[in-house]
Write a protein that holds these residues in place. Structure first.
Motif, mmCIF file in Angstrom:
data_model
loop_
_atom_site.group_PDB
_atom_site.id
_atom_site.type_symbol
_atom_site.label_atom_id
_atom_site.label_comp_id
_atom_site.label_asym_id
_atom_site.label_seq_id
_atom_site.Cartn_x
_atom_site.Cartn_y
_atom_site.Cartn_z
ATOM 1 N N TYR A 24 -4.658 -7.995 -3.430
ATOM 2 C CA TYR A 24 -3.615 -8.779 -4.083
ATOM 3 C C TYR A 24 -2.407 -8.868 -3.156
ATOM 4 O O TYR A 24 -2.058 -7.893 -2.492
ATOM 5 C CB TYR A 24 -3.197 -8.150 -5.410
ATOM 6 N N GLU A 55 1.629 -9.888 -3.234
ATOM 7 C CA GLU A 55 2.774 -10.167 -4.093
ATOM 8 C C GLU A 55 4.000 -10.427 -3.222
ATOM 9 O O GLU A 55 4.381 -9.581 -2.416
ATOM 10 C CB GLU A 55 3.060 -8.983 -5.015
ATOM 11 N N LYS A 60 7.940 -10.973 -3.343
ATOM 12 C CA LYS A 60 9.018 -10.647 -4.279
ATOM 13 C C LYS A 60 10.381 -11.017 -3.685
ATOM 14 O O LYS A 60 10.872 -10.363 -2.769
ATOM 15 C CB LYS A 60 8.969 -9.155 -4.624
ATOM 16 N N ASN A 84 9.022 -16.149 -4.880
ATOM 17 C CA ASN A 84 8.303 -15.201 -5.721
ATOM 18 C C ASN A 84 6.938 -15.806 -6.049
ATOM 19 O O ASN A 84 6.871 -16.893 -6.633
ATOM 20 C CB ASN A 84 9.058 -14.924 -7.025
ATOM 21 N N TYR A 85 5.893 -15.108 -5.646
ATOM 22 C CA TYR A 85 4.552 -15.622 -5.956
ATOM 23 C C TYR A 85 3.520 -14.524 -5.769
ATOM 24 O O TYR A 85 3.668 -13.667 -4.887
ATOM 25 C CB TYR A 85 4.185 -16.820 -5.070
ATOM 26 N N ASN A 86 2.457 -14.574 -6.588
ATOM 27 C CA ASN A 86 1.335 -13.639 -6.467
ATOM 28 C C ASN A 86 0.068 -14.407 -6.118
ATOM 29 O O ASN A 86 -0.254 -15.417 -6.767
ATOM 30 C CB ASN A 86 1.115 -12.879 -7.780
ATOM 31 N N ALA A 91 -4.014 -14.155 -5.896
ATOM 32 C CA ALA A 91 -5.112 -13.373 -6.469
ATOM 33 C C ALA A 91 -6.407 -13.636 -5.712
ATOM 34 O O ALA A 91 -6.597 -14.704 -5.115
ATOM 35 C CB ALA A 91 -5.289 -13.737 -7.943
ATOM 36 N N GLN A 124 3.991 -1.848 0.762
ATOM 37 C CA GLN A 124 5.028 -2.760 1.223
ATOM 38 C C GLN A 124 4.888 -3.035 2.718
ATOM 39 O O GLN A 124 4.832 -2.119 3.545
ATOM 40 C CB GLN A 124 6.422 -2.208 0.932
#
Length: 214
Positions: free
Chosen positions: A2, A4, A6, A22-24, A26, A65
């Motif tokens: 995943y 992410e 932020k 901001n986006y994820n 998948a 991170q």
């Protein structure tokens, strides 16, 4: 895997090139980045690849991170502008030398990748003698030969003939179906229309989801 993003921003020489994103992302999907030159598509890919540092915000890869817990996202294949292969070596040797870094891919993996991009007969030919299309195929082969879970491809069908474009599209769908995240940026609207499960329009360093490409 995943990914992410932020509240990620990047400024270069006082100019904001990525603006509070901001986006994820998948697994098991192809994401198509679409936008004008200078909109931030390639810069977003460079950010996800760990090739630039944020001015603000952060990117998380499987909860780690980027630039804090890890330097680069693990298990990633990349084609980003101005990538250079080693012209003095043949296609096979280029991939073999790269394989020594992570010690993950076998000779079989290398031959399989060359075959999938249509270079099975050219793997022993010096890269300096390759056409632009052949160099593009080898770039794709180096991005996929370790079977990554994250694939970042900037203009993947550039310089390819019609048959090769079809083959690459089929290959990317196959990679998606095994559960990888595939992110492509392309000026070819047909690439986005045909491949993307999610379209992300990039404009002035920001992204928005779901615009239909006509």
């Amino acid at each position: 895997m995943y990914v992410e993003i932020k509240d990620y921003s990047k400024a270069i020489k006082g100019k904001t090139v990525l603006n509070h994103i901001n986006y994820n992302f998948a697994p098991g999907k192809i994401y198509g980045l679409y936008g004008r030159n200078g909109s931030g598509k390639t810069m977003l890919m460079r950010a996800i690849a760990g090739l630039i540092y944020p001015t603000e915000g952060k990117i998380m890869i499987d909860g780690k991170q980027l630039h804090k817990d890890i330097s680069f996202p693990e298990d990633t294949g990349i084609i980003i502008e101005n990538m250079e292969l080693m012209p003095q070596y043949d296609g096979y040797t280029n991939l073999k030398l790269l394989a020594k870094i992570r010690k993950k891919a076998t000779d079989e993996d290398i031959y399989e990748a060359l075959d999938k991009v249509g270079l099975s007969d050219a793997g022993k030919k010096k890269v300096r003698a390759y056409s632009l299309g052949m160099k593009q195929k080898l770039s794709i082969a180096q991005a996929i030969f370790e079977k990554p879970q994250l694939l970042l491809l900037d203009e993947p069908t550039n310089a390819l003939d019609e048959k090769s474009v079809e083959d690459v599209r089929a290959l990317l769908i196959e990679i998606k179906q095994r559960g990888a995240i595939v992110i492509i940026a392309s000026h070819n609207k047909d690439d986005i229309k045909y491949l993307a499960d999610v379209v992300l329009e990039v404009d002035r360093g920001q992204i928005r989801e779901g615009r239909i490409i006509k």
